[in-house]
Design a protein around this motif. Structure first.
Motif, PDB file in Angstrom:
ATOM      1  N   PRO A 135      -5.837   2.535  -8.141  1.00  0.00           N
ATOM      2  CA  PRO A 135      -4.509   3.160  -7.993  1.00  0.00           C
ATOM      3  C   PRO A 135      -4.468   4.231  -6.914  1.00  0.00           C
ATOM      4  CG  PRO A 135      -5.637   4.044  -9.902  1.00  0.00           C
ATOM      5  CD  PRO A 135      -6.497   2.932  -9.384  1.00  0.00           C
ATOM      6  N   THR A 136      -4.647   3.809  -5.673  1.00  0.00           N
ATOM      7  CA  THR A 136      -4.505   4.693  -4.523  1.00  0.00           C
ATOM      8  C   THR A 136      -3.528   4.048  -3.547  1.00  0.00           C
ATOM      9  OG1 THR A 136      -6.423   3.663  -3.454  1.00  0.00           O
ATOM     10  CG2 THR A 136      -6.805   5.685  -4.712  1.00  0.00           C
ATOM     11  N   SER A 137      -2.948   4.857  -2.685  1.00  0.00           N
ATOM     12  CA  SER A 137      -1.964   4.324  -1.746  1.00  0.00           C
ATOM     13  C   SER A 137      -1.638   5.382  -0.719  1.00  0.00           C
ATOM     14  CB  SER A 137      -0.680   3.904  -2.478  1.00  0.00           C
ATOM     15  OG  SER A 137      -0.141   4.997  -3.215  1.00  0.00           O
ATOM     16  N   ALA A 138      -0.940   4.983   0.313  1.00  0.00           N
ATOM     17  CA  ALA A 138      -0.366   5.896   1.296  1.00  0.00           C
ATOM     18  C   ALA A 138       0.943   5.279   1.754  1.00  0.00           C
ATOM     19  CB  ALA A 138      -1.312   6.115   2.475  1.00  0.00           C
ATOM     20  N   HIS A 139       1.790   6.085   2.324  1.00  0.00           N
ATOM     21  CA  HIS A 139       3.068   5.552   2.798  1.00  0.00           C
ATOM     22  C   HIS A 139       2.866   4.615   3.989  1.00  0.00           C
ATOM     23  CE1 HIS A 139       4.162   9.253   0.621  1.00  0.00           C
ATOM     24  NE2 HIS A 139       5.250   8.586   0.285  1.00  0.00           N
ATOM     25  N   PHE A 140       1.926   4.970   4.881  1.00  0.00           N
ATOM     26  CA  PHE A 140       1.720   4.201   6.110  1.00  0.00           C
ATOM     27  C   PHE A 140       0.237   4.093   6.429  1.00  0.00           C
ATOM     28  CE2 PHE A 140       5.854   6.193   6.383  1.00  0.00           C
ATOM     29  CZ  PHE A 140       6.678   5.169   6.813  1.00  0.00           C
ATOM     30  N   ASP A 141      -0.087   3.064   7.215  1.00  0.00           N
ATOM     31  CA  ASP A 141      -1.425   2.922   7.776  1.00  0.00           C
ATOM     32  C   ASP A 141      -1.276   2.569   9.251  1.00  0.00           C
ATOM     33  OD1 ASP A 141      -4.382   2.610   7.634  1.00  0.00           O
ATOM     34  OD2 ASP A 141      -3.903   0.533   8.120  1.00  0.00           O
ATOM     35  N   VAL A 142      -2.120   3.176  10.088  1.00  0.00           N
ATOM     36  CA  VAL A 142      -2.159   2.857  11.517  1.00  0.00           C
ATOM     37  C   VAL A 142      -3.522   2.243  11.804  1.00  0.00           C
ATOM     38  CG1 VAL A 142      -1.945   3.760  13.846  1.00  0.00           C
ATOM     39  CG2 VAL A 142      -0.635   4.816  11.994  1.00  0.00           C
TER      40      VAL A 142
END
Length: 262
Positions: free
Chosen positions: A56-63
């Motif tokens: 259960p991890t996440s971020a709004h964006f990835d580059v």
């Protein structure tokens, strides 16, 4: 499909795929900062998704390594990113792929510059203040970690300067129509703030429907520059989504907008 941000560069849409895991918290909060991370690996957008599906991890964006952007969580929602409840509520998190691994965890210039530009966009379009040391953070601002790594720590001032440059450009810019978009016949009236029966009718309907994004006073019949947000809000009321609700009065939205007997 849930729409990505109306960015002026392509954004891969992985929002619904991450949401399907069930650990995305669909509750909106006011965002006041941007937090940059490194993803501790040379991950692709799919690689980040696969990792976040397992825990259960996440971020709004990835580059990614080439500077391409993907979105996983809606901007105003809670992402499990910084190890701090207040930070997850108030910050927009942007992950960056690494060019090398430990001990330096370097990030390619194409990657961090793209992340800084994206941060500048969010400060201009979502947060509403210029990026500074008090609102553009690395992950370690919120919790005990070395993220975004020793390399990014060394170049923080460059990252901040790039985000500020992007903010300044986005803050004063107007959306650019898509290729082939035919502007409506009265566009000059809209942007120049001149009187127009159709614009007056649009004003009346926006007020009548209680559009939260309407920015002019209730009695005005002249719109000044900067009401692109109001037009974008009206486009969304007409059913446009994503990049089509861009605040540019195109032929389709113009036709839908017109009111008989005006």
């Amino acid at each position: 499909m849930t729409a990505t941000i109306a960015y002026d560069r392509p954004v891969s849409n992985l929002i619904d795929k991450l949401s399907a895991t069930g650990h995305v918290t669909h509750k909106s909060y006011r965002k006041t900062s941007v937090t940059l991370h490194h993803n501790a690996g040379r991950l692709s957008h799919q690689g980040a998704l696969d990792l976040w599906k397992k825990r259960p991890t996440s971020a709004h964006f990835d580059v990614d390594a080439a500077g391409a952007v993907a979105q996983y969580v809606k901007v105003n929602e809670y992402a499990w990113a910084v190890g701090n409840v207040a930070g997850n509520q108030s910050s927009i998190s942007i992950e960056m792929a690494n060019a090398t691994l430990a001990p330096n965890w370097t990030v390619a210039e194409a990657t961090w510059k793209s992340a800084a530009r994206l941060a500048g966009w969010h400060f201009a379009k979502v947060i509403g203040v210029r990026p500074s040391k008090s609102n553009l953070f690395y992950h370690h601002h919120w919790s005990s970690t070395i993220c975004a790594g020793p390399y990014m720590e060394k170049i923080y001032d460059k990252v901040l300067a790039a985000a500020q440059e992007a903010y300044d450009r986005f803050k004063d810019s107007r959306p650019v129509p898509k290729p082939g978009t035919e502007p409506f016949p009265g566009a000059s009236f809209f942007h120049a703030g001149r009187k127009s029966p159709i614009v007056a009718a649009m004003h009346h309907r926006l007020v009548a429907e209680g559009c939260n994004h309407y920015q002019s006073s209730a009695g005005a019949d002249v719109w000044g520059p900067g009401d692109v947000k109001s037009y974008a809000a009206w486009q969304r009321k007409l059913g446009f989504e994503g990049d089509d609700a861009n605040g540019i009065p195109g032929r389709t939205s113009w036709d839908k907008l017109q009111v008989p007997n005006v």
